[in-house]
Each structure stands twice: as C-alpha cells, then as structure tokens.
Design a protein around this motif. Structure first.
Motif, PDB file in Angstrom:
ATOM      1  N   UNK A 124      34.015  44.438  39.364  1.00  0.00           N
ATOM      2  CA  UNK A 124      34.775  43.277  38.906  1.00  0.00           C
ATOM      3  C   UNK A 124      35.353  42.483  40.075  1.00  0.00           C
ATOM      4  N   UNK A 125      35.403  41.171  39.888  1.00  0.00           N
ATOM      5  CA  UNK A 125      35.861  40.274  40.951  1.00  0.00           C
ATOM      6  C   UNK A 125      37.312  40.571  41.320  1.00  0.00           C
ATOM      7  N   UNK A 126      37.572  40.631  42.619  1.00  0.00           N
ATOM      8  CA  UNK A 126      38.931  40.868  43.111  1.00  0.00           C
ATOM      9  C   UNK A 126      39.039  40.322  44.518  1.00  0.00           C
ATOM     10  N   UNK A 127      40.265  40.254  45.049  1.00  0.00           N
ATOM     11  CA  UNK A 127      40.469  39.690  46.385  1.00  0.00           C
ATOM     12  C   UNK A 127      40.801  40.760  47.417  1.00  0.00           C
ATOM     13  N   UNK A 128      40.680  42.036  47.032  1.00  0.00           N
ATOM     14  CA  UNK A 128      41.139  43.091  47.922  1.00  0.00           C
ATOM     15  C   UNK A 128      42.597  43.422  47.630  1.00  0.00           C
ATOM     16  N   UNK A 129      43.280  44.000  48.597  1.00  0.00           N
ATOM     17  CA  UNK A 129      44.672  44.399  48.403  1.00  0.00           C
ATOM     18  C   UNK A 129      45.550  43.179  48.148  1.00  0.00           C
ATOM     19  N   UNK A 130      46.415  43.288  47.154  1.00  0.00           N
ATOM     20  CA  UNK A 130      47.292  42.173  46.792  1.00  0.00           C
ATOM     21  C   UNK A 130      48.596  42.227  47.571  1.00  0.00           C
ATOM     22  N   UNK A 131      49.196  43.417  47.678  1.00  0.00           N
ATOM     23  CA  UNK A 131      50.497  43.562  48.325  1.00  0.00           C
ATOM     24  C   UNK A 131      50.369  44.214  49.703  1.00  0.00           C
ATOM     25  N   UNK A 132      51.226  43.789  50.619  1.00  0.00           N
ATOM     26  CA  UNK A 132      51.278  44.347  51.965  1.00  0.00           C
ATOM     27  C   UNK A 132      51.976  45.700  51.927  1.00  0.00           C
ATOM     28  N   UNK A 169      35.495  33.036  53.682  1.00  0.00           N
ATOM     29  CA  UNK A 169      34.790  33.636  52.557  1.00  0.00           C
ATOM     30  C   UNK A 169      35.572  33.515  51.256  1.00  0.00           C
ATOM     31  N   UNK A 170      36.824  33.067  51.334  1.00  0.00           N
ATOM     32  CA  UNK A 170      37.619  32.929  50.121  1.00  0.00           C
ATOM     33  C   UNK A 170      38.276  34.210  49.666  1.00  0.00           C
ATOM     34  N   UNK A 171      38.240  35.255  50.485  1.00  0.00           N
ATOM     35  CA  UNK A 171      38.977  36.469  50.160  1.00  0.00           C
ATOM     36  C   UNK A 171      40.446  36.247  50.518  1.00  0.00           C
ATOM     37  N   UNK A 172      41.313  36.984  49.858  1.00  0.00           N
ATOM     38  CA  UNK A 172      42.758  36.904  50.111  1.00  0.00           C
ATOM     39  C   UNK A 172      43.372  35.561  49.725  1.00  0.00           C
ATOM     40  N   UNK A 173      42.674  34.798  48.862  1.00  0.00           N
ATOM     41  CA  UNK A 173      43.197  33.524  48.393  1.00  0.00           C
ATOM     42  C   UNK A 173      43.142  33.474  46.872  1.00  0.00           C
ATOM     43  N   UNK A 174      44.219  32.930  46.290  1.00  0.00           N
ATOM     44  CA  UNK A 174      44.249  32.667  44.857  1.00  0.00           C
ATOM     45  C   UNK A 174      44.269  31.157  44.656  1.00  0.00           C
ATOM     46  N   UNK A 175      43.171  30.628  44.139  1.00  0.00           N
ATOM     47  CA  UNK A 175      43.105  29.203  43.845  1.00  0.00           C
ATOM     48  C   UNK A 175      43.714  28.934  42.482  1.00  0.00           C
ATOM     49  N   UNK A 184      53.380  39.906  48.843  1.00  0.00           N
ATOM     50  CA  UNK A 184      51.938  39.769  48.667  1.00  0.00           C
ATOM     51  C   UNK A 184      51.288  39.318  49.970  1.00  0.00           C
ATOM     52  N   UNK A 185      50.121  39.898  50.277  1.00  0.00           N
ATOM     53  CA  UNK A 185      49.346  39.390  51.404  1.00  0.00           C
ATOM     54  C   UNK A 185      48.380  38.306  50.941  1.00  0.00           C
ATOM     55  N   UNK A 186      48.049  38.287  49.653  1.00  0.00           N
ATOM     56  CA  UNK A 186      47.223  37.217  49.118  1.00  0.00           C
ATOM     57  C   UNK A 186      48.049  35.936  49.065  1.00  0.00           C
ATOM     58  N   UNK A 187      47.392  34.789  49.342  1.00  0.00           N
ATOM     59  CA  UNK A 187      48.071  33.498  49.358  1.00  0.00           C
ATOM     60  C   UNK A 187      47.577  32.613  48.219  1.00  0.00           C
ATOM     61  N   UNK A 188      48.475  31.794  47.715  1.00  0.00           N
ATOM     62  CA  UNK A 188      48.175  30.898  46.602  1.00  0.00           C
ATOM     63  C   UNK A 188      48.040  29.473  47.113  1.00  0.00           C
ATOM     64  N   UNK A 189      46.995  28.789  46.661  1.00  0.00           N
ATOM     65  CA  UNK A 189      46.800  27.384  47.001  1.00  0.00           C
ATOM     66  C   UNK A 189      47.172  26.524  45.807  1.00  0.00           C
ATOM     67  N   UNK A 217      51.047  29.263  50.126  1.00  0.00           N
ATOM     68  CA  UNK A 217      52.176  30.178  50.265  1.00  0.00           C
ATOM     69  C   UNK A 217      51.773  31.581  49.841  1.00  0.00           C
ATOM     70  N   UNK A 218      52.461  32.614  50.369  1.00  0.00           N
ATOM     71  CA  UNK A 218      52.237  33.954  49.828  1.00  0.00           C
ATOM     72  C   UNK A 218      52.461  33.942  48.322  1.00  0.00           C
ATOM     73  N   UNK A 219      51.599  34.618  47.597  1.00  0.00           N
ATOM     74  CA  UNK A 219      51.606  34.502  46.140  1.00  0.00           C
ATOM     75  C   UNK A 219      52.914  34.940  45.513  1.00  0.00           C
ATOM     76  N   UNK A 220      53.640  35.872  46.145  1.00  0.00           N
ATOM     77  CA  UNK A 220      54.909  36.298  45.539  1.00  0.00           C
ATOM     78  C   UNK A 220      55.951  35.193  45.554  1.00  0.00           C
ATOM     79  N   UNK A 221      55.794  34.213  46.442  1.00  0.00           N
ATOM     80  CA  UNK A 221      56.742  33.097  46.457  1.00  0.00           C
ATOM     81  C   UNK A 221      56.488  32.119  45.310  1.00  0.00           C
TER      82      UNK A 221
END
Length: 334
Positions: free
Chosen positions: A233-241, A78-84, A312-317, A324-328
């Motif tokens: 507003x658009x969001x991906x859910x929780x950002x940090x674990x 569904x594209x949740x938890x991802x940062x493109x 971060x639990x959200x991942x960056x593409x 990778x996890x977005x904090x990296x």
C-alpha cells in the motif's frame, strides 16, 4: 496547452506558463498534473505547472523565469516524505529527476553524485565499489537530493555525516557550493530544508570496506525492513521523527503509537499500518485531510500517554506553496 486549474484569473501563473512554454522543450513542461501521480502517498490535487529540467542550465533558466514573475514554486525529487493537499498547488513544481544522475568515484573514498540518483541504486554502487557509510540507506525510497536535504537514513544514522559539500542553485538561478559546515546538519534536518537552494550534486567521503561484508549488511537491513514495513500500500515512509526522550521512555514512534492503541486505526482510507504504526498507508482513495487527522490524533494520544509531543518528519504542501512539517498543519484538520 490545457487550462490552468481554477476559473479565477491568475496573471503571474498565466505569464509563467507562457514564458516556460516558450523557453523549455515540450518534454520538460506539463500542465494540470495530478500531484497524486508525483508522490509516494498517491494523494493530492492538481499542480498548475510541472517542469522537469534536463540539466543545471535548464534548471537555472526555470528559476530565473519564475523568480522574475514572483510565482510560487517547490522543488520535488521522488515525492517521498511529502503530503500534497487535495486542493492541489497553485504554482510551479520543479522536478529533479534521473537527468541529474552523474557519478564519479575519486581517490580517498570521495564520491561526486548527481541529486537525481535513486537512493537504493546509489548505495548499491557504493557497495560494489567497497565504500561504507551509506549502507543504512539501502532501503530508503527517494532521490539522493532529498536524502541529503532531509539528512535521511535508518538505524538512527544520517547521510549528512558523509557529506563534504553540496552544489546548489539558488532561487534566482545562481549556482553555488555549500560546504559541510554551512549545511547545519542535525537529526533528520539541515538548512537545505529552508527551500532557498536546490541541490544538483553532492560531494561525499566514504570509508573503504570489504564489498562482501557490505552486501551482507545490506541484505540484513533489507530483510528487516521487509519484515516490518508495509509492502504494497502507498505510503511515504516514517511519519514521525524519533525523539531521544520518547525513545528512552517508551521506544520509537511506531511503538508509542501502538501502545496508544492506534495501530491499524483508520480515518477514511488513511490508516496507521497494521505492520508498522509509524507508517500511514493509503488504502485506496485517502485524502490529505484524513492523513492530517491521523497525525493530530497520534500526537494527542501519545502526548496523553507520555507527556511528549511527537513531531512529523513528513511535510505538507499547501495550495499556496507553504511547506511545513505536517504536525504544524494537523490541528487544523480537526
């Protein structure tokens, strides 16, 4: 066929485009698709190729073709938890969608479900069948395959506790069944996150319970989520674990970010939600760089406050397909 993004010649991608266009029905393949249209954050540049298989056979065929050509690819629910990234993705996006939505209720609380199920709908089916163990996920947006991969849930629970086995297709198009002990479940993590396998179906076991009691529990959870979380507003859910050390010291990540003075703070059109600081919302035209900058800022401020680095639990593409996890990635955002 539209022209692939960018002007430089990319023969593997061009070859993949031709091979997929020849092998797949037109309805299953698209070109130059805005990633912002595929993710819940509504952020991201174009992807060269998007394939939406209709069954495990077309999924396996897609994987074999792109493996032979060595083309970068990612698996998307569904594209949740991802940062493109705003630079897009130079590769193939394989979407596991509603075509993978089979459901079988077996004896002893065993449930076999396709990876394409929308999580809230799946949980409602379990509630109506009098099966407990997944109610905590009632308000989580996304597909079941993503939930199982991330060991998602709420109230510090994870769906992995109920997983018996997972049917997958590997990157070479070969099917396999992974048992629970092979999945490496931990809090918001599993070995499925390596990207080596694509989930097609999951076998669960749930406990019997009174449907009325389960419905009341679900209503309470949804009411609580509506009161706390961003509604529009658009969001991906929780950002940090949530980290146990941070939790015992100051509370969940949202509270830590709030105590660090960042609730409601914005960079560009990306903002820590005024309703829940562990959500970053897109107010209109936020860029991936804006989100990464907020993640870097929150980590720095919370570390100064507590001595604990939030992950971060959200991942960056990235454009080259690195996930990778977005904090990296966030420190590079400046």
């Amino acid at each position: 066929m539209t022209t692939l993004i960018g002007s430089a010649a990319r023969s593997p991608l061009d070859a993949a485009a031709r091979a997929l266009a020849n092998a797949m029905p037109p309805a299953e393949i698209a070109f130059d698709v805005p990633l912002a249209s595929l993710g819940r954050w509504q952020i991201g540049g174009p992807a060269d190729i998007v394939v939406t298989p209709t069954d495990a056979g077309s999924l396996a065929l897609t994987l074999r073709l792109i493996a032979d050509l060595g083309v970068p690819h990612i698996i998307l629910g569904d594209g949740s938890n991802l940062l493109f990234d705003n630079a897009g993705f130079r590769g193939v996006v394989i979407r596991i969608g509603r075509a993978f939505d089979s459901l079988t209720l077996e004896d002893d609380g065993v449930v076999v479900a396709g990876a394409g199920w929308w999580v809230p709908s799946f949980v409602r089916h379990l509630i109506n069948a009098g099966l407990s163990g997944a109610v905590h996920a009632i308000g989580i947006p996304g597909t079941l395959g993503g939930l199982v991969t991330m060991n998602g849930g709420s109230q510090r629970k994870g769906i992995g506790d109920n997983v018996l086995s997972v049917d997958v297709v590997d990157r070479h198009g070969m099917p396999r069944r992974l048992e629970h002990h092979e999945l490496g479940y931990g809090y918001r993590r599993s070995r499925l996150q390596s990207g080596e396998h694509i989930v097609t179906a999951i076998r669960f076991r749930f406990e019997r319970a009174d449907p009325s009691a389960l419905r009341r529990e679900a209503i309470d959870i949804l009411r609580s989520r509506r009161a706390k979380f961003p509604k529009v507003r658009a969001n991906c859910g929780s950002v940090f674990v949530s980290d146990p050390k941070l939790y015992s010291l100051i509370g969940p990540p949202g509270l830590a970010i709030e105590k660090a003075g960042l609730k409601g703070f914005a960079i560009g059109d990306a903002q820590f939600s005024p309703e829940h600081a562990n959500f970053i919302v897109n107010n209109d035209s936020a860029r991936s760089q804006d989100v990464l900058a907020l993640i870097a800022l929150a980590r720095s401020r919370v570390y100064d406050l507590t001595g604990i680095a939030m992950n971060a639990e959200v991942r960056h593409l990235s454009p080259d397909g690195t996930m990778r996890p977005a904090h990296e990635v966030a420190p590079a955002a400046g």
